[in-house]
Enzyme design. Sequence first.
Site, short mmCIF file in Angstrom:
data_model
loop_
_atom_site.label_atom_id
_atom_site.label_comp_id
_atom_site.label_asym_id
_atom_site.label_seq_id
_atom_site.Cartn_x
_atom_site.Cartn_y
_atom_site.Cartn_z
N THR A 1 -2.35 -156.14 14.84
CA THR A 1 -3.62 -156.71 14.40
C THR A 1 -4.68 -155.66 14.13
O THR A 1 -5.60 -155.88 13.37
CB THR A 1 -4.17 -157.68 15.46
OG1 THR A 1 -4.09 -157.03 16.73
CG2 THR A 1 -3.37 -158.94 15.49
N ALA B 1 -9.34 -163.16 12.58
CA ALA B 1 -9.00 -162.04 13.46
C ALA B 1 -7.53 -162.03 13.84
O ALA B 1 -7.03 -161.06 14.33
CB ALA B 1 -9.87 -162.10 14.70
N GLY B 2 -6.83 -163.12 13.59
CA GLY B 2 -5.47 -163.24 14.09
C GLY B 2 -5.64 -163.23 15.58
O GLY B 2 -6.62 -163.73 16.09
N CYS B 3 -4.75 -162.63 16.29
CA CYS B 3 -5.03 -162.45 17.70
C CYS B 3 -4.59 -161.08 18.07
O CYS B 3 -4.04 -160.37 17.27
CB CYS B 3 -4.38 -163.52 18.52
SG CYS B 3 -5.28 -165.06 18.40
N ILE B 4 -4.90 -160.72 19.27
CA ILE B 4 -4.74 -159.33 19.62
C ILE B 4 -3.34 -159.09 20.18
O ILE B 4 -2.83 -159.89 20.89
CB ILE B 4 -5.81 -158.89 20.64
CG1 ILE B 4 -7.18 -159.31 20.13
CG2 ILE B 4 -5.77 -157.40 20.83
CD1 ILE B 4 -7.71 -160.55 20.67
#
Lengths: 102, 411
Positions: free
Chosen positions: B198, A99-102
């Site tokens: 993202t 997700a990686g990060c937000i």
Amino acid sequence: MDKIIAGKTIAVNEEGYLIDFSQWDESVGEELADEQNIELSSAHWNLLHYIQDEYKKEVPLTIRKIGKSGVVDIKGFYQLFPTAPLKTASKIAGIPKPAGCI
Amino acid sequence: MKDIVILGAGTAGTMMANHLQKKLNKDEWKITIIDERKNHYYQPGFLFLPFDLYSPEALVQPIEKFIPRDVSFVNASIDQIAAGENYVRMSDGSTYYYDILIIATGADIAPEEVEGMMDSEWEKSIFNFYTFEGALALRNKLRNWQGGHLVVHITEMPIKCPVAPLEFAFLADSYFKHKGIREKVKITYVTPLSGAFTKPQATKALEHLLSEKNIDIVSDFAIERIDTDRRAIIDYGGKEVAFDLLVTTPTNKGSKVIERSGLGDDLNYVPANKATLQSLGHENIFVIGDAAAIPASKAGSVAHFEAEILTKNILHYINKEPLAEEFDGHANCFIETGNRRALLIDFNYTHEPVTGTFPFPHLGPLELLRESHMNHLGKVAFKWIYWHMLLKGRHIPFVSTRMKEKGKHFA
């Protein structure tokens, strides 16, 4: 969408990540690695099994975490999967895109 | 008499002090807030300071000004939290026992995590704008900079205000245009992500803006070290980007207090329930804002929405009621795009930013995911709202704690 991988019909998303991890097996992993021109060695498999275990434990993966995993250091991780290693390894391992990060 | 202790008097801690002071019976509960700093900074302003758009003075106020009279402010440094024994030990050896602890110790930059970052070039050709001092040093540098290759860079996620580095690149484009030296400046945006952001829809909109502003993007770049002699950032895969001026966002980490207390993850963030904000380790410890290891953005708007839900949950906890699983990861961020225009994004755990209107369905006046001058005015007005309403825990009219789905164009 469906895709034929290693002779099996497998559900993948538009970026090619498996939608259902239970459809994954080692032959699927090998074919997905082949698409990335990666020949899987035992070092690759150790890493792939490690990230699958973390995924099953619902631990979000980061490059930093891989580096501290004891399985491989970050430099070594890049040698195994030279471009975007965490994404490439996740795809081959049949788990969702990190997700990686937000 | 029972004790609630809040660690950290930044955005999240200050809001909690104000909320709880209004809700709790003064004869039963004593509220203490602890922070070693004297100043409260308006952190969103750090983005504007380097471009001389805000004066430094406008961004600083004494912490005490925002702490309600009935709340005791302890201006001293914390050694560690003894979570098993319910007390906080201070650096001078004194202790504060608590019935309920709220951790709001935030996140800070850790430039020492990257080899070469803090060597000879730090604040000479390598800058950051995530601290007041850093942003001020960068302002002074930019005032005299004659041009060259500006590299705007993110070390690793998560970071506070994840859109700020992009905004910096947009504002830099606008700043150099106004100075009449844009053609002497090449701007490159280097990110560990696979795109500008993202979330796919926002990434598309933002990448369009990058190309429109002639800003190059290098993605999937995981920095290993900085070669200060050659002024280049080098990634683990061997990719290199040379720079004349590097504006980096160093690794962000939670407080060392958390590390010393053994309460954090590998980046010193405290694991918590993402819907209730109760810590996973101890039921009388709650976590809010940047300090929490939850999959929400590290942003002031997130802390604001969390504060409303955490206040409810502290009351539920006191009354031995089940906690409300209400926090939906709601974030609401203005993205400055230069030339007095801005985008607005609104998203949560499940919905990515989409187009639409805000805060009123179909009416706006703010437009989601589209550049407008109105959005920019919203961002500018926010400084006043922050000092006068947000910190005091006043409800911001029309902005709901949980994300509204009406008036938004979900696919």
